[in-house]
Design a protein around this motif. Structure first.
Motif, PDB file in Angstrom:
ATOM      1  N   ARG A 209      99.653   5.110-105.752  1.00 50.14           N
ATOM      2  CA  ARG A 209     100.721   5.575-106.647  1.00 50.14           C
ATOM      3  C   ARG A 209     102.097   5.418-106.018  1.00 50.14           C
ATOM      4  N   HIS A 210     102.187   5.622-104.702  1.00 50.42           N
ATOM      5  CA  HIS A 210     103.486   5.441-104.040  1.00 50.42           C
ATOM      6  C   HIS A 210     103.919   3.984-104.085  1.00 50.42           C
ATOM      7  N   ILE A 211     102.990   3.077-103.853  1.00 52.26           N
ATOM      8  CA  ILE A 211     103.333   1.653-103.932  1.00 52.26           C
ATOM      9  C   ILE A 211     103.795   1.295-105.340  1.00 52.26           C
TER      10      ILE A 211
ATOM     11  N   ALA B  55     105.197   3.211-107.437  1.00 56.22           N
ATOM     12  CA  ALA B  55     106.474   3.861-107.728  1.00 56.22           C
ATOM     13  C   ALA B  55     107.645   3.243-106.983  1.00 56.22           C
ATOM     14  N   THR B  56     107.380   2.526-105.903  1.00 57.42           N
ATOM     15  CA  THR B  56     108.480   2.044-105.060  1.00 57.42           C
ATOM     16  C   THR B  56     108.594   0.529-104.994  1.00 57.42           C
ATOM     17  N   VAL B  57     107.559  -0.176-105.416  1.00 60.40           N
ATOM     18  CA  VAL B  57     107.572  -1.636-105.334  1.00 60.40           C
ATOM     19  C   VAL B  57     107.688  -2.226-106.740  1.00 60.40           C
ATOM     20  N   ASP B  58     108.607  -3.152-106.897  1.00 61.72           N
ATOM     21  CA  ASP B  58     108.776  -3.836-108.177  1.00 61.72           C
ATOM     22  C   ASP B  58     107.487  -4.562-108.548  1.00 61.72           C
TER      23      ASP B  58
ATOM     24  N   TYR C 160      99.085  -4.103 -98.490  1.00 62.84           N
ATOM     25  CA  TYR C 160     100.067  -3.123 -98.027  1.00 62.84           C
ATOM     26  C   TYR C 160      99.407  -2.209 -97.002  1.00 62.84           C
TER      27      TYR C 160
ATOM     28  N   CYS D 264      99.541   1.557 -94.990  1.00 62.81           N
ATOM     29  CA  CYS D 264     100.017   2.922 -95.233  1.00 62.81           C
ATOM     30  C   CYS D 264      99.491   3.854 -94.138  1.00 62.81           C
TER      31      CYS D 264
ATOM     32  N   THR E 275     104.963  10.047 -97.547  1.00 59.11           N
ATOM     33  CA  THR E 275     105.136   9.200 -98.734  1.00 59.11           C
ATOM     34  C   THR E 275     103.786   8.771 -99.306  1.00 59.11           C
ATOM     35  N   THR E 276     102.967   8.160 -98.464  1.00 62.37           N
ATOM     36  CA  THR E 276     101.649   7.731 -98.943  1.00 62.37           C
ATOM     37  C   THR E 276     100.591   8.813 -98.780  1.00 62.37           C
TER      38      THR E 276
ATOM     39  N   PRO F  93     105.158   3.317 -94.605  1.00 61.04           N
ATOM     40  CA  PRO F  93     105.099   3.916 -95.939  1.00 61.04           C
ATOM     41  C   PRO F  93     104.697   2.941 -97.050  1.00 61.04           C
TER      42      PRO F  93
END
Length: 692
Positions: A86-88, A90-93, A103, A105, A110-111, A167
């Motif tokens: 979910r963090h990825i 929310a933060t990655v286009d 990725y 983590c 954050t993660t 993160p």
């Protein structure tokens, strides 16, 4: 009460004509993929932590990060796994997420990772150019930089000293390794060859998952794949709601205390309010202690995984784990507490301290509520608390080549399990969150690290009960092919042992001793094999629950005794001959047999019927002199006889052990008519707590 016919109709509505066998085959295929990821990791890793101790987890998520399959290696990482994806997202286009990307983590803030040495990699899975799923593989690594070898840093003032934080950053771009990130990790860790190989094994596991999910998509097609995911989730949620609905509605509270934050030997309140309302269950930890400057703090994602673990084990053991499992379950935390830390709180042992206390608190609270269930299956799965102390022994020393190697002894996962309503607890059962837990092969540890084991055996430590708690391990090792190094120990259950249930006693706590100057190397050189510290002519020194930087030399000895799980039911109701058999097999001590179970053995080691009846009569008579009081179970109060005694001395009376601490008592409740034990609990006086 919902009828069977009504439930069948709800299931039929969810399935919409889908054959339930087909759906089950599909669901099991996903579970098998997540499990196969673990098999790849075990075969590809060079670390005993992964290959021997099975300290890792794997899962699959849909395109939005919702869980679709979770392998049962370590259930507490369910929260961090979902949070990482979910963090990825929310933060990655989305436009920069491609097939073949990976990725990495490990950031608790954050993660949601438990601590920096628990590293996970996340890979998106595409089908015909469309993002359709994610996979995640994670494990404990030997090192991730920071001020403390091995990653446990009680001396850290904040999280910045605990290790490198990643993160959810891309480490592989469309199948090509990003060399800058790889070199950044390499130059920040003490044992790069071992750690980087383990990261490669995570990537290999995700590659295998990508292949297997692609095969599944080719077989089912994307529309049917998504349809089956939704139906599996909805059927699972319905099953969970049905199970919760069998519990009595109400608001129930319990608390436990986290011991010693690595700097100060204080106690830190862990408070849980459980609310059962129809078919929904809420666990609220917002009244727990503020976060500390020690390494016991937990991320909210880790708290989610820890809180749901006892539910998965005792309430929902036969139901698949996916997003539907969490639908009716709500976990509430308050930012800035030990259950939901904020920057810059240190957290390198949070999941092994606060997290394990969450297990115990929820397990015992749930067992009380389960006793009022309308479902016999639910009542029979009530259990006492596991020891739930992962006892860490970290030795940092040069091996025979002169290279410094951090050695984390994974025997720390060898504590006892809690007894259940129908059976004894498992000996060496590990923590409740590791259903596939293992302990390492001694020879593998000796091959990879500068240590030699002197013994490994059962530690009679399970709480007495009609069903006894499982026992932990008693082991000892000495530095080997090394001049020595620094030793640190940390355990979450040193002064406050795990509670029993329905009259069962707590298990013994866990502890370490050292015998400095023991000369084990000389004894072995003389051809003698020591089986105790006394055989070495040495003296054991009890060390604190958290003690760091002890200098060990060749021949010194470290001994670990991991404790047991809580017992279930009054020990006086256990079959006397079964107790005699337990003594004969070494899982119950003779002292505990007589003082805890009221069983007197004859000269042949069998239960003496007449002497046992007399001894049990004396114990029951002593209960008749307790003070009148009250006992409350699942919201219902009843008269009881009550006794209070200092915890350590009372456990010592029955052959059990916990490190003494002022203000901690063992409270026993007995039925005034039958004199049967109703409950035994560990209680902390308010005056023993630090100011908030």
């Amino acid at each position: 009460m919902t009828t069977t016919a009504e439930v069948d109709q709800r299931v039929a509505n969810i399935l919409g004509g889908t054959d339930p066998v087909d759906l089950e085959v599909f669901t099991k295929a996903l579970e098998n993929i997540s499990s196969e990821m673990g098999t790849v990791m075990m075969r590809a890793s060079g670390s005993p932590v992964i290959a021997e101790a099975v300290d890792f987890s794997t899962f699959l998520a849909d395109a939005n990060g919702d869980i679709i399959a979770y392998a049962s290696y370590i259930t507490q990482y369910l929260g961090p796994a979902r949070q990482s994806v979910r963090h990825i997202l929310a933060t990655v286009d989305r436009a920069s997420i491609h097939p073949g990307d990976v990725y990495i983590c490990n950031d608790p803030f954050t993660t949601g990772n438990a601590h920096q040495v628990d590293v996970g990699v996340v890979r998106p899975i595409f089908h015909n150019g469309e993002l359709v799923a994610w996979c995640w593989a994670e494990a404990h690594l030997t090192d991730m930089g920071g001020m403390a070898p091995g990653g446990f840093a009680p001396m850290a003032a904040d999280t910045y000293g605990e290790g490198l934080r990643l993160p959810g950053i891309k480490i592989i771009d469309q199948g090509r390794l990003i060399d800058d990130i790889w070199r950044l990790i390499e130059c920040n860790i003490r044992v790069p060859a071992l750690v980087l190989n383990d990261i490669r094994c995570f990537i290999a596991a995700c590659n295998r998952a990508d292949d297997r999910v692609t095969e599944l998509l080719d077989r089912y097609g994307i529309d049917r794949f998504r349809d089956y995911l939704e139906k599996s989730r909805n059927v699972t949620e319905l099953a969970v709601r049905r199970r919760i609905a069998t519990l009595p509605d109400g608001v129930y509270e319990a608390e436990d205390f986290v011991e010693h934050n690595g700097k100060v030997n204080d106690l830190y309140r862990l408070h849980c309010t459980m609310t059962v309302a129809g078919d929904e269950l809420t666990l609220d930890f917002s009244q727990s202690a503020p976060q500390t400057d020690g390494f016991i703090n937990c991320s909210a994602a880790t708290t989610l995984g820890c809180a749901t673990t006892p539910l998965l084990t005792a309430l929902l053991p036969d139901i698949p784990i996916n997003q539907g499992t969490l639908g009716p379950i709500h976990v509430i935390t308050k930012p800035g507490t030990i259950c939901d830390m904020e920057l810059p709180a240190p957290c390198s042992s949070g999941h092994m301290e606060t997290g394990t206390r969450i297990y115990k608190t929820v397990t015992l609270l749930l067992s009380k509520v389960q006793s009022g269930s309308t479902d016999a299956f639910v009542r029979e799965h009530a259990m006492a608390a596991f020891q739930d102390s992962w006892n860490g022994a970290l030795f940092f020393a040069p091996d025979e080549t002169g290279e410094y190697v951090p050695f984390l002894d994974m025997h720390g996962g060898g504590s006892g399990a809690g007894a259940q309503a129908v059976s004894d607890g498992l000996d060496v059962g590990g923590v409740i969150a590791q259903p596939e837990n293992s302990i390492p092969d001694i020879e593998v540890n000796e091959l990879g690290y500068p240590v030699l084991y002197l013994w490994r055996r059962i530690n009679p430590s399970g709480g007495p009960g009609r069903y006894r708690g499982g026992d932990g391990i008693d082991l000892a090792w000495t530095p080997w092919y090394t001049d020595g190094g620094q030793f640190s120990a940390f355990g979450a259950c040193w002064q406050l042992p795990p509670g029993g249930a329905f009259g069962g006693f707590p298990g013994s706590a866990s502890g370490f001793t050292v015998a400095l100057g023991a000369g084990a190397d000389r004894t072995l050189g003389d051809g003698r094999v020591p089986m105790s510290i006394a055989d070495l002519g040495a003296t054991e020194q009890q060390i604190a629950g958290k003690q760091f930087g002890i200098e060990l030399a060749a021949g010194d000895v470290v001994r670990m005794r991991s404790g047991g799980g809580g017992g279930f039911g009054d020990p006086l109701s256990r079959d006397p001959q079964q107790v005699a058999d337990d003594v004969r097999s070494g899982v119950v001590s003779p002292r505990t047999a007589e003082a805890g179970y009221g069983v007197v053995l004859d000269t042949d080691g069998n239960a003496d019927a007449a002497a046992t009846e007399h001894q049990r009569g004396l114990i029951r008579h002593s209960r008749s002199r307790w003070c009148p009081g009250e006992f409350t179970l699942a919201g219902q109060s009843r008269p009881a006889l009550v006794s209070s005694a200092p915890l350590s001395s009372r456990l010592s009376d029955i052959g059990m052990w916990a490190s003494p601490r002022e203000g901690v008592h063992l409270i026993e409740y007995a039925d005034p008519d039958t004199l049967e034990l109703l409950w035994v609990e560990v209680r902390v006086e308010e005056g023993d707590l630090p100011a908030s």
